[in-house]
Design a protein around this motif. Structure first.
Motif: not given
Length: 155
Positions: A43-50, A55-63
């Motif tokens: 999971h990536q959280k971007f902070e731009d202009n409040n 963005s998520v890159q799933p790891f289904f085998p790990l889940l």
């Protein structure tokens, strides 16, 4: 149905493994972007202009592996009448949790920028706690077996 102490330990191991679904394994912040590794993905959280976007890159085998190991610990609670089978399944579950933890560490290296400067979250330590609970469940099973052998000796 909770019959013995090992059932409580196995239930705690199950809860610990379920908590891995919601707690981060590793966190790293690069240029205002916060990246977190969970068992379900990056999971990536971007902070731009409040405005923050995710963005998520799933790891289904790990889940799926996380859910399977937790389910194995939970289902094993109901084998309390067959202690030797329960003990063998717990030993297999300990090996599976160890493999799962190793696999989590491999996925944690996929965090942007590598693990240098990353902080490990609570989720990184939960597999060790789950293994501890499984070992305590084995001790409970051994205690039950000793109690049954001493009761049979008294007859």
């Amino acid at each position: 149905m909770i019959q013995r102490i090992q059932s409580i330990w196995l239930f705690l191991a199950t809860l610990t493994l379920i908590l891995m679904l919601v707690l981060p394994i590793a966190t790293k912040e690069i240029n205002g972007a916060k990246s977190e590794i969970y068992t379900n993905g990056l999971h990536q959280k971007f902070e731009d202009n409040n405005m923050s976007s995710l963005s998520v890159q799933p790891f289904f085998p790990l889940l799926i592996t996380n859910i399977a190991v937790a389910a194995l610990a939970f289902i094993n609670i109901f084998n309390f009448k067959r202690r030797s089978l329960q003990k063998r399944i717990i030993i297999f579950n300990i090996a599976a949790i160890g493999g799962f933890a190793f696999w989590c560490s491999i996925y944690a290296k996929k965090i942007p920028g590598g693990l240098d400067g990353a902080s490990f979250g609570v989720g990184a330590y939960l597999p060790a706690l789950a293994i501890l609970f499984c070992v305590l469940a084995i001790f409970g099973i051994n205690k039950d077996e000793r109690l049954i052998r001493s009761a049979e000796r008294l007859r």
